[in-house]
Design a protein around this motif. Structure first.
Motif, PDB file in Angstrom:
ATOM      1  N   MET A 297       0.995  -1.103  -0.001  1.00  0.00           N
ATOM      2  CA  MET A 297       0.036   0.022   0.021  1.00  0.00           C
ATOM      3  C   MET A 297       0.934   1.143   0.130  1.00  0.00           C
ATOM      4  O   MET A 297       1.735   1.429   0.892  1.00  0.00           O
ATOM      5  CB  MET A 297      -1.003  -0.201   1.220  1.00  0.00           C
ATOM      6  N   ARG A 298       0.668   2.273  -0.857  1.00  0.00           N
ATOM      7  CA  ARG A 298       1.499   3.312  -1.007  1.00  0.00           C
ATOM      8  C   ARG A 298       0.580   4.608  -0.382  1.00  0.00           C
ATOM      9  O   ARG A 298      -0.392   4.865  -0.786  1.00  0.00           O
ATOM     10  CB  ARG A 298       1.718   3.578  -2.628  1.00  0.00           C
ATOM     11  N   LEU A 299       1.554   5.139   0.799  1.00  0.00           N
ATOM     12  CA  LEU A 299       0.802   6.254   1.300  1.00  0.00           C
ATOM     13  C   LEU A 299       1.590   7.579   1.134  1.00  0.00           C
ATOM     14  O   LEU A 299       2.610   7.651   0.965  1.00  0.00           O
ATOM     15  CB  LEU A 299       0.642   6.029   2.695  1.00  0.00           C
TER      16      LEU A 299
ATOM     17  N   GLU B  88      -0.190  -4.384   3.245  1.00  0.00           N
ATOM     18  CA  GLU B  88      -1.782  -4.172   3.514  1.00  0.00           C
ATOM     19  C   GLU B  88      -1.968  -4.311   4.963  1.00  0.00           C
ATOM     20  O   GLU B  88      -2.950  -3.711   5.301  1.00  0.00           O
ATOM     21  CB  GLU B  88      -2.383  -5.017   2.518  1.00  0.00           C
TER      22      GLU B  88
ATOM     23  N   LYS C 197      -5.398  -0.057   8.369  1.00  0.00           N
ATOM     24  CA  LYS C 197      -6.740  -0.088   7.666  1.00  0.00           C
ATOM     25  C   LYS C 197      -7.826   0.017   8.853  1.00  0.00           C
ATOM     26  O   LYS C 197      -8.796   0.535   8.367  1.00  0.00           O
ATOM     27  CB  LYS C 197      -6.888  -1.665   7.253  1.00  0.00           C
TER      28      LYS C 197
ATOM     29  N   GLU D 230      -6.005   3.635   3.494  1.00  0.00           N
ATOM     30  CA  GLU D 230      -6.313   2.801   2.281  1.00  0.00           C
ATOM     31  C   GLU D 230      -5.034   3.163   1.325  1.00  0.00           C
ATOM     32  O   GLU D 230      -4.675   4.419   1.466  1.00  0.00           O
ATOM     33  CB  GLU D 230      -7.734   2.709   1.752  1.00  0.00           C
ATOM     34  N   ASP D 231      -4.852   2.542   0.268  1.00  0.00           N
ATOM     35  CA  ASP D 231      -3.829   2.684  -0.723  1.00  0.00           C
ATOM     36  C   ASP D 231      -4.249   4.343  -0.998  1.00  0.00           C
ATOM     37  O   ASP D 231      -5.194   4.724  -1.555  1.00  0.00           O
ATOM     38  CB  ASP D 231      -3.971   1.991  -2.033  1.00  0.00           C
ATOM     39  N   GLY D 232      -3.111   5.066  -1.229  1.00  0.00           N
ATOM     40  CA  GLY D 232      -3.272   6.463  -1.615  1.00  0.00           C
ATOM     41  C   GLY D 232      -3.688   7.293  -0.492  1.00  0.00           C
ATOM     42  O   GLY D 232      -3.859   8.461  -0.911  1.00  0.00           O
ATOM     43  N   SER D 233      -3.876   7.150   0.596  1.00  0.00           N
ATOM     44  CA  SER D 233      -4.297   8.047   1.938  1.00  0.00           C
ATOM     45  C   SER D 233      -3.220   8.853   2.206  1.00  0.00           C
ATOM     46  O   SER D 233      -1.934   8.614   2.220  1.00  0.00           O
ATOM     47  CB  SER D 233      -4.452   6.992   3.039  1.00  0.00           C
TER      48      SER D 233
ATOM     49  N   GLU E 279       5.594   2.944   1.435  1.00  0.00           N
ATOM     50  CA  GLU E 279       4.961   1.883   1.244  1.00  0.00           C
ATOM     51  C   GLU E 279       5.197   0.821   2.119  1.00  0.00           C
ATOM     52  O   GLU E 279       6.062   0.741   2.815  1.00  0.00           O
ATOM     53  CB  GLU E 279       5.644   1.569  -0.068  1.00  0.00           C
TER      54      GLU E 279
ATOM     55  N   TYR F  67       6.399   9.702  -0.033  1.00  0.00           N
ATOM     56  CA  TYR F  67       5.856   8.676  -0.045  1.00  0.00           C
ATOM     57  C   TYR F  67       6.301   7.335   0.752  1.00  0.00           C
ATOM     58  O   TYR F  67       7.706   7.508   0.746  1.00  0.00           O
ATOM     59  CB  TYR F  67       5.640   8.035  -1.786  1.00  0.00           C
TER      60      TYR F  67
END
Length: 98
Positions: free
Chosen positions: A1-3, A19, A60, A65-68, A16, A14
């Motif tokens: 997941m990339r944040l 999950e 989570k 979530e991914d992109g948060s 990572e 960024y």
């Protein structure tokens, strides 16, 4: 997941994580990106304003979530002595009047 992470100065970077990563793992990853970020003092806030306090809880569960976007804040190591911090930088403010 990339944040995306944003610090108080507005700098984005960024990170990572897996999950199923917990808050502690996210803090480690954030701290590894910048040596000036002390992991032990990090306070993470999700984009919805939720402070992610418990390091054992999966990110989570905080709605990440991914992109948060995760906002970074810092706790103080010890009580802050504001006058002493500024006295060295702005001596004229603390000089006694003649």
């Amino acid at each position: 997941m990339r944040l995306a992470a944003e610090n108080l100065a507005g700098r984005f970077f960024y990170v990572e994580v897996e999950e199923d990563a917990n808050v502690g793992a996210l803090k480690k990853e954030i701290a590894s990106k910048d040596e000036e970020i002390p992991e032990s003092r990090l306070i993470l806030m999700h984009g919805d304003g939720c402070v992610m306090e418990d390091e054992e809880i999966a990110v989570k569960e905080y709605g990440v979530e991914d992109g948060s976007i995760i906002y970074l804040f810092f706790s103080l190591d010890e009580p802050c002595q504001w006058p002493e911090l500024f006295e060295d930088r702005f001596p004229s403010l603390f000089a006694e009047a003649p």
